[in-house]
Each structure stands twice: as C-alpha cells, then as structure tokens.
Write a protein that holds these residues in place. Structure first.
Motif, PDB file in Angstrom:
ATOM      1  N   HIS A  38       0.824  -1.202   0.000  1.00 17.75           N
ATOM      2  CA  HIS A  38       0.000   0.000   0.000  1.00 17.75           C
ATOM      3  C   HIS A  38       0.866   1.262   0.000  1.00 17.75           C
ATOM      4  N   ASP A  39       1.987   1.208   0.713  1.00 13.84           N
ATOM      5  CA  ASP A  39       2.850   2.380   0.777  1.00 13.84           C
ATOM      6  C   ASP A  39       3.448   2.709  -0.586  1.00 13.84           C
ATOM      7  N   VAL A  40       3.730   1.668  -1.376  1.00 18.46           N
ATOM      8  CA  VAL A  40       4.271   1.911  -2.721  1.00 18.46           C
ATOM      9  C   VAL A  40       3.235   2.636  -3.575  1.00 18.46           C
ATOM     10  N   ALA A  41       1.981   2.187  -3.501  1.00 14.89           N
ATOM     11  CA  ALA A  41       0.915   2.849  -4.254  1.00 14.89           C
ATOM     12  C   ALA A  41       0.773   4.306  -3.826  1.00 14.89           C
ATOM     13  N   LEU A  42       0.857   4.563  -2.522  1.00 13.92           N
ATOM     14  CA  LEU A  42       0.746   5.941  -2.015  1.00 13.92           C
ATOM     15  C   LEU A  42       1.909   6.797  -2.511  1.00 13.92           C
ATOM     16  N   HIS A  43       3.105   6.229  -2.500  1.00 23.42           N
ATOM     17  CA  HIS A  43       4.272   6.991  -2.947  1.00 23.42           C
ATOM     18  C   HIS A  43       4.140   7.400  -4.414  1.00 23.42           C
ATOM     19  N   TRP A  44       3.688   6.469  -5.255  1.00 21.60           N
ATOM     20  CA  TRP A  44       3.530   6.782  -6.672  1.00 21.60           C
ATOM     21  C   TRP A  44       2.428   7.810  -6.895  1.00 21.60           C
ATOM     22  N   ALA A  45       1.350   7.727  -6.109  1.00 23.17           N
ATOM     23  CA  ALA A  45       0.263   8.699  -6.250  1.00 23.17           C
ATOM     24  C   ALA A  45       0.733  10.094  -5.859  1.00 23.17           C
ATOM     25  N   VAL A  46       1.510  10.182  -4.793  1.00 25.31           N
ATOM     26  CA  VAL A  46       2.045  11.480  -4.371  1.00 25.31           C
ATOM     27  C   VAL A  46       3.031  12.003  -5.419  1.00 25.31           C
ATOM     28  N   LEU A  47       3.848  11.109  -5.972  1.00 25.69           N
ATOM     29  CA  LEU A  47       4.796  11.532  -6.997  1.00 25.69           C
ATOM     30  C   LEU A  47       4.063  12.061  -8.228  1.00 25.69           C
ATOM     31  N   ALA A  48       2.972  11.405  -8.623  1.00 25.55           N
ATOM     32  CA  ALA A  48       2.188  11.884  -9.759  1.00 25.55           C
ATOM     33  C   ALA A  48       1.558  13.237  -9.466  1.00 25.55           C
ATOM     34  N   ARG A  98      -4.274   6.488  -7.573  1.00 25.20           N
ATOM     35  CA  ARG A  98      -4.707   5.531  -6.541  1.00 25.20           C
ATOM     36  C   ARG A  98      -5.632   4.486  -7.130  1.00 25.20           C
ATOM     37  N   LEU A  99      -6.498   4.914  -8.034  1.00 26.91           N
ATOM     38  CA  LEU A  99      -7.407   3.977  -8.676  1.00 26.91           C
ATOM     39  C   LEU A  99      -6.650   2.995  -9.561  1.00 26.91           C
ATOM     40  N   LEU A 100      -5.722   3.497 -10.350  1.00 25.02           N
ATOM     41  CA  LEU A 100      -4.940   2.631 -11.227  1.00 25.02           C
ATOM     42  C   LEU A 100      -4.100   1.636 -10.437  1.00 25.02           C
ATOM     43  N   ALA A 102      -4.723   0.360  -7.659  1.00 21.20           N
ATOM     44  CA  ALA A 102      -5.495  -0.667  -6.965  1.00 21.20           C
ATOM     45  C   ALA A 102      -5.354  -2.010  -7.674  1.00 21.20           C
ATOM     46  N   TRP A 103      -4.943  -1.955  -8.960  1.00 25.42           N
ATOM     47  CA  TRP A 103      -4.699  -3.176  -9.727  1.00 25.42           C
ATOM     48  C   TRP A 103      -3.327  -3.715  -9.325  1.00 25.42           C
ATOM     49  N   MET A 104      -3.328  -4.847  -8.648  1.00 28.06           N
ATOM     50  CA  MET A 104      -2.104  -5.368  -8.056  1.00 28.06           C
ATOM     51  C   MET A 104      -0.968  -5.620  -9.055  1.00 28.06           C
ATOM     52  N   PRO A 105      -1.228  -6.147 -10.251  1.00 28.54           N
ATOM     53  CA  PRO A 105      -0.107  -6.334 -11.194  1.00 28.54           C
ATOM     54  C   PRO A 105       0.649  -5.043 -11.494  1.00 28.54           C
ATOM     55  N   LEU A 106      -0.088  -3.927 -11.638  1.00 28.35           N
ATOM     56  CA  LEU A 106       0.585  -2.651 -11.883  1.00 28.35           C
ATOM     57  C   LEU A 106       1.356  -2.210 -10.651  1.00 28.35           C
ATOM     58  N   ARG A 107       0.752  -2.396  -9.483  1.00 24.16           N
ATOM     59  CA  ARG A 107       1.428  -2.007  -8.248  1.00 24.16           C
ATOM     60  C   ARG A 107       2.743  -2.782  -8.073  1.00 24.16           C
ATOM     61  N   LEU A 108       2.702  -4.074  -8.375  1.00 22.37           N
ATOM     62  CA  LEU A 108       3.922  -4.884  -8.272  1.00 22.37           C
ATOM     63  C   LEU A 108       4.954  -4.473  -9.317  1.00 22.37           C
ATOM     64  N   ALA A 109       4.466  -4.139 -10.523  1.00 16.73           N
ATOM     65  CA  ALA A 109       5.388  -3.729 -11.583  1.00 16.73           C
ATOM     66  C   ALA A 109       6.126  -2.449 -11.221  1.00 16.73           C
ATOM     67  N   LEU A 110       5.490  -1.586 -10.423  1.00 15.15           N
ATOM     68  CA  LEU A 110       6.097  -0.315 -10.037  1.00 15.15           C
ATOM     69  C   LEU A 110       6.824  -0.390  -8.690  1.00 15.15           C
ATOM     70  N   THR A 111       6.835  -1.570  -8.095  1.00 11.32           N
ATOM     71  CA  THR A 111       7.538  -1.743  -6.822  1.00 11.32           C
ATOM     72  C   THR A 111       9.005  -2.059  -7.081  1.00 11.32           C
ATOM     73  N   PRO A 112       9.934  -1.326  -6.515  1.00 11.76           N
ATOM     74  CA  PRO A 112      11.355  -1.617  -6.717  1.00 11.76           C
ATOM     75  C   PRO A 112      11.711  -3.026  -6.273  1.00 11.76           C
ATOM     76  N   GLY A 113      12.620  -3.653  -7.006  1.00 12.19           N
ATOM     77  CA  GLY A 113      13.013  -5.018  -6.685  1.00 12.19           C
ATOM     78  C   GLY A 113      13.567  -5.153  -5.279  1.00 12.19           C
ATOM     79  N   ALA A 114      14.319  -4.151  -4.822  1.00 12.41           N
ATOM     80  CA  ALA A 114      14.881  -4.207  -3.474  1.00 12.41           C
ATOM     81  C   ALA A 114      13.779  -4.205  -2.417  1.00 12.41           C
ATOM     82  N   THR A 115      12.709  -3.455  -2.683  1.00  8.99           N
ATOM     83  CA  THR A 115      11.584  -3.426  -1.742  1.00  8.99           C
ATOM     84  C   THR A 115      10.907  -4.785  -1.694  1.00  8.99           C
TER      85      THR A 115
END
Length: 222
Positions: A38-48, A98-100, A102-115
């Motif tokens: 969830h934090d990754v999704a929030l970070h990307w939404a704030v960045l956008a 945030r809406l986009l 919510a789709w887990m495949p996209l959220r995982l794709a945007l999650t850094p590998g180290a995370t």
C-alpha cells in the motif's frame, strides 16, 4: 495461481524423502504474495501529484483552460480561480493514480526489486518463527518459502543449521525453484528445491537413531 493436489502431494513426498536421510526438518510454505505494498501505491500517487504541480508551474495555461471550463465567458482568469483549477487537477491526478494502482499487477510492476526482496524476506522470517524456529529438539528446522506474485523465494534455517551451513549453499535449491516458478511450475520447483535442501541436510546432519518427525511434511499454501 494455485497449486494442484498433485503439486501438494509431490512436495509432501519430497519432504518425507529428504527427512528420511537427515535429522533436519523441512517446512514448505507458498504464499500468493508477501505484502500488499500500500505504501508503494501511495508513494507513486504522491509523486504523480507533485508531477502535475510541476507541469502546472511550467505551463500555467493548463490551469487557465481548466478555469475556462467553469466560466467560459471570463476574459481573464482570476487568481483564486486558477488556484482552484490547479487544486482540482492535482486532486484528480492523485485519485486517478490511486485507482490505477489498486490493480495489483501494476502495483507490483512499479515496486522496486529491493523493496520486494525485503518484504519477502521479512515475511519468510515471520513464518519461520511461527512454524519452525525452536520447534525441533536439535534446532534443525528449515523453511522453504515461495511468494508467487513477486516470484521470489527464501530459505530460512534454524540456529544449528545456520551455524554450519552458509547461505550460499542454498543457491542451487533457490535456482531450480525460481526457474520452475518462472515457467509456471511452482509445485515442481518446490519439490526439486526440497530435494536439494535434503541433500545439504543429509551431508551435514545425517539421520541418527531415534530421529522423529517433529514438523508436518505437508505443503502449506497461504
């Protein structure tokens, strides 16, 4: 992706066969994913949202056109109107992301590998502490953990094994597991990895008389 009954049977049989040659105990767990991110999704939404602010600063006419939709007859956009239009655009950007995400495949794709690696490791350690740590008399429990969404795996060993076997020794087991998982055969990969873990345990902790089966052999799917 769910494992079939045949996969469960194959992994359980592999665990039983490996433990027959060693005092070690192997626990196998497969999870759909290790974290919701969830934090990754929030970070990307704030960045956008910040990106939209930067865009408005570079091209203020975007806000002017936004206000024109509210008052098409205005010859000049008031400062308050421009700020209101900018606020709406920024908020809409945040909500859309945030809406986009919510789709887990996209959220995982945007999650850094180290995370992903840290979260999978953390979850593996949590499960090891709950299912295997200090649950054998000789402290010879091993957890083989696979997280399907991240396509990552971890091997966590109890203190007696960890003192005598370096993490690098598990490399072959990890390699066969991840290769099979990428091919869509996680069950076969788990069974093959268990076989290799069993070989390591048999070398360092060969079975002794009176050894008992202290942990369940069955594959746990979360």
């Amino acid at each position: 992706m769910r494992l079939s009954e045949a996969d469960h049977a194959a992994v359980s049989a592999a665990v039983a066969a490996a433990e027959a040659l060693s005092d070690g105990e192997i626990v196998t767990i497969v999870a759909g994913r290790s974290d919701a991110y969830h934090d990754v999704a929030l970070h990307w939404a704030v960045l956008a949202m910040l990106g939209m602010l930067a865009l408005l600063a570079a091209f203020p006419r975007i806000a002017e056109r936004g206000w024109a939709l509210v008052d098409p007859w205005a010859t000049r956009s008031p400062t308050g109107g421009l700020l209101a239009a900018a606020l709406v655009l920024v908020a809409a950007t945040f909500l859309l992301m945030r809406l986009l995400l919510a789709w887990m495949p996209l959220r995982l794709a945007l999650t850094p590998g180290a995370t992903e690696a840290r979260r999978v490791r953390r979850r593996a350690v949590e499960l090891f502490r709950a299912a295997a740590e200090h649950r054998t008399k000789a402290r010879t429990g091993v957890l083989l953990y696979l997280s399907l969404a991240e396509r990552r795996a971890e091997i966590v060993a109890d203190q007696t094994i960890h003192a005598r076997v370096t993490p690098e020794v598990w490399g072959e087991a990890m390699a066969v597991l991840l290769a099979a998982t990428r091919d869509g055969r996680p069950g076969a990969g788990m069974a093959a990895a268990v076989e290799r873990i069993g070989a390591v345990l048999a070398e360092h902790f060969p079975r002794t008389a009176g050894d008992a089966n202290e942990l369940p052999d069955r594959l746990v799917e979360l």
